[in-house]
Design a protein around this motif. Structure first.
Motif, PDB file in Angstrom:
ATOM      1  N   UNK A 224       0.795  -1.225   0.000  1.00 20.28           N
ATOM      2  CA  UNK A 224       0.000   0.000   0.000  1.00 20.28           C
ATOM      3  C   UNK A 224       0.828   1.276   0.000  1.00 20.28           C
ATOM      4  N   UNK A 225       1.637   1.494   1.030  1.00 18.68           N
ATOM      5  CA  UNK A 225       2.296   2.794   1.160  1.00 18.68           C
ATOM      6  C   UNK A 225       3.416   2.989   0.148  1.00 18.68           C
ATOM      7  N   UNK A 226       4.059   1.917  -0.245  1.00 22.77           N
ATOM      8  CA  UNK A 226       5.052   2.034  -1.311  1.00 22.77           C
ATOM      9  C   UNK A 226       4.374   2.447  -2.615  1.00 22.77           C
ATOM     10  N   UNK A 350       6.280  -3.452   7.964  1.00 23.11           N
ATOM     11  CA  UNK A 350       6.678  -4.026   6.674  1.00 23.11           C
ATOM     12  C   UNK A 350       6.656  -2.993   5.555  1.00 23.11           C
ATOM     13  N   UNK A 351       6.053  -1.809   5.813  1.00 26.76           N
ATOM     14  CA  UNK A 351       6.120  -0.770   4.780  1.00 26.76           C
ATOM     15  C   UNK A 351       7.531  -0.200   4.648  1.00 26.76           C
ATOM     16  N   UNK A 352       8.331  -0.325   5.698  1.00 26.60           N
ATOM     17  CA  UNK A 352       9.676   0.267   5.664  1.00 26.60           C
ATOM     18  C   UNK A 352      10.566  -0.349   4.582  1.00 26.60           C
ATOM     19  N   UNK A 353      10.755  -1.679   4.569  1.00 28.22           N
ATOM     20  CA  UNK A 353      11.581  -2.239   3.498  1.00 28.22           C
ATOM     21  C   UNK A 353      10.965  -2.039   2.116  1.00 28.22           C
ATOM     22  N   UNK A 354       9.630  -2.058   2.016  1.00 29.11           N
ATOM     23  CA  UNK A 354       9.000  -1.863   0.711  1.00 29.11           C
ATOM     24  C   UNK A 354       9.275  -0.456   0.171  1.00 29.11           C
ATOM     25  N   UNK A 358      11.769   0.374  -3.147  1.00 29.44           N
ATOM     26  CA  UNK A 358      11.237   1.016  -4.344  1.00 29.44           C
ATOM     27  C   UNK A 358      11.820   2.407  -4.559  1.00 29.44           C
ATOM     28  N   UNK A 359      12.039   3.158  -3.487  1.00 26.48           N
ATOM     29  CA  UNK A 359      12.601   4.500  -3.658  1.00 26.48           C
ATOM     30  C   UNK A 359      14.068   4.456  -4.055  1.00 26.48           C
ATOM     31  N   UNK A 360      14.832   3.538  -3.468  1.00 26.62           N
ATOM     32  CA  UNK A 360      16.267   3.478  -3.765  1.00 26.62           C
ATOM     33  C   UNK A 360      16.550   2.858  -5.131  1.00 26.62           C
ATOM     34  N   UNK A 368       9.847  -1.071 -13.133  1.00 28.80           N
ATOM     35  CA  UNK A 368       9.999  -2.457 -12.689  1.00 28.80           C
ATOM     36  C   UNK A 368      10.161  -2.593 -11.179  1.00 28.80           C
ATOM     37  N   UNK A 369      10.322  -1.475 -10.450  1.00 27.14           N
ATOM     38  CA  UNK A 369      10.367  -1.580  -8.992  1.00 27.14           C
ATOM     39  C   UNK A 369       9.022  -2.069  -8.451  1.00 27.14           C
ATOM     40  N   UNK A 370       7.961  -1.906  -9.245  1.00 27.91           N
ATOM     41  CA  UNK A 370       6.633  -2.370  -8.843  1.00 27.91           C
ATOM     42  C   UNK A 370       6.650  -3.871  -8.531  1.00 27.91           C
ATOM     43  N   UNK A 371       7.494  -4.625  -9.225  1.00 24.45           N
ATOM     44  CA  UNK A 371       7.557  -6.072  -9.014  1.00 24.45           C
ATOM     45  C   UNK A 371       7.942  -6.424  -7.578  1.00 24.45           C
ATOM     46  N   UNK A 372       8.644  -5.529  -6.893  1.00 19.48           N
ATOM     47  CA  UNK A 372       9.029  -5.786  -5.505  1.00 19.48           C
ATOM     48  C   UNK A 372       7.826  -5.763  -4.561  1.00 19.48           C
ATOM     49  N   UNK A 373       6.703  -5.232  -5.033  1.00 21.84           N
ATOM     50  CA  UNK A 373       5.513  -5.151  -4.191  1.00 21.84           C
ATOM     51  C   UNK A 373       4.646  -6.399  -4.266  1.00 21.84           C
TER      52      UNK A 373
END
Length: 394
Positions: A224-226, A350-354, A358-360, A368-373
């Motif tokens: 969500x927050x990512x 769990x929003x912290x690592x997400x 995605x930001x880094x 493609x960072x979306x795939x990490x979600x």
């Protein structure tokens, strides 16, 4: 005045939630002009978003450890948190160019938000216990709208200093705190006196059904927050491909995030007929499918991707109030406040690592960072299966 407010307590609470949670993404809403003035990039945006999340987690854990959520009036905590949050958010303007101090104030903003969002959930349950799923849908809808509001405020003040929308968010938070102070606590939630410990707040995790709901909620929060943080970046990518000005970004970002409030209300309506579990499963599945498909379609026409963002914005938050309603229904009645605080703390953890991932990685991986979600919805659905088959409300 108090009697007038108690005639429509849900309306008062959701308005106060809208105003108070405008503090959450107040920096994200002005990010384009803010970053240009001070020379910050996506990595700093990620850190400031992380600071708010870390503050919120610390605050919810403090509520669970001390038992404040169950020992003191929710309206008092909400009002005090709104006042302090407004002051801290306004104070950010004075230290914005000094990153360590700005991160500290964003952390303190998140700390104050811990006295707004979970306590707002408790007040909804206290005032409208019969239709908690539908009522919480309105509350989380206002959280979503409050998250989007800074983008709207920035769109309406383009060409003006970025400080103005921040001050506007602080003023709204003050109004929200005053409304809740005048409303007072609801009559339907028992108060618990005496010392409360974190272990007591965790007691609900021994209940299989509560554990299943918490697992689904945690998976939902990974995404969500990512996603909300990424919305302006994803919109900016598509507008650049279309050759449009980036001045439209705040308006589109607001519309996409705010669409989630419609998803919450629609989910709340459906929950009264089909049950909260039915709504939560379908919403989490939908957002997971969009999460899977979006990077695979990254070369598709920009209009298609923008439509997908609206679908994602609609579904990504629609399950949240239903998870909260299910958690409240399956937690020990005398520990609802602490149990929700603990679940929120883990979920926001769990929003912290997400957000960090995605930001880094945005500069390197782009869309493609979306795939990490994607692991969030997948694992959330797997955990939620233990709740059992969907059952409509009695």
């Amino acid at each position: 005045m108090t009697n007038l407010l108690t005639r429509s307590p849900l309306l008062v609470i959701v308005l106060a939630q809208l105003f108070g949670t405008s503090l959450w993404f107040s920096i994200n809403g002005v990010w384009l002009s803010f970053s240009r003035d001070l020379g910050f990039g996506e990595t700093e945006l990620g850190w400031m978003t992380l600071a708010v999340q870390a503050g919120f987690i610390s605050g919810t854990l403090a509520l669970a450890i001390t038992g404040l959520a169950d020992r003191f009036g929710a309206s008092r905590i909400f009002a005090l948190a709104s006042l302090l949050g407004a002051l801290v958010n306004a104070g950010f303007i004075l230290v914005a160019d000094f990153l360590p101090a700005s991160l500290l104030l964003r952390f303190l903003t998140g700390l104050c938000l811990a006295g707004i969002y979970p306590l707002g959930m408790k007040m909804v349950i206290a005032w409208t216990p019969k239709y908690a799923g539908a009522a919480l849908a309105w509350l989380v809808g206002m959280l979503t709208l409050g998250t989007a509001l800074p983008h709207l405020m920035r769109g309406a003040t383009l060409g003006m200093p970025w400080q103005w929308p921040l001050l506007g968010a602080s003023m709204l938070a003050l109004v929200g705190g005053l409304l809740i102070w005048l409303l007072g606590d609801g009559p339907h939630l028992p108060k618990r006196a005496g010392s409360m410990m974190l272990t007591q707040g965790l007691a609900a995790l021994r209940v299989t059904r509560f554990r299943a709901v918490a697992g689904g909620y945690i998976g939902h929060m990974w995404e969500l927050y990512a996603f909300w943080m990424l919305v302006p970046l994803l919109v900016g990518r598509e507008l650049e491909r279309l050759g449009h000005s980036d001045q439209i970004i705040p308006w589109l970002a607001f519309a996409i995030i705010a669409t989630g409030s419609i998803g919450c209300v629609l989910g709340g309506f459906l929950s009264r007929r089909l049950g909260s579990a039915w709504v939560a499963r379908r919403a989490l599945t939908t957002s997971g499918l969009v999460c899977l498909g979006y990077p695979l379609l990254s070369g598709a026409p920009s209009l298609i991707l923008l439509v997908l963002l609206f679908v994602w914005g609609l579904a990504v938050i629609a399950d949240s109030p239903q998870f909260s309603a299910l958690a409240a229904a399956n937690a020990p009645p005398e520990l609802v406040g602490s149990s929700l605080s603990v679940m929120n703390a883990v979920g926001f953890g769990v929003t912290l690592p997400a957000i960090w991932l995605t930001s880094s990685l945005w500069a390197e991986q782009s869309v493609w960072v979306v795939a990490w979600l994607l692991p969030g919805p997948v694992l959330g659905l797997m955990a939620f299966r233990k709740l059992g088959p969907d059952a409509p409300p009695a």
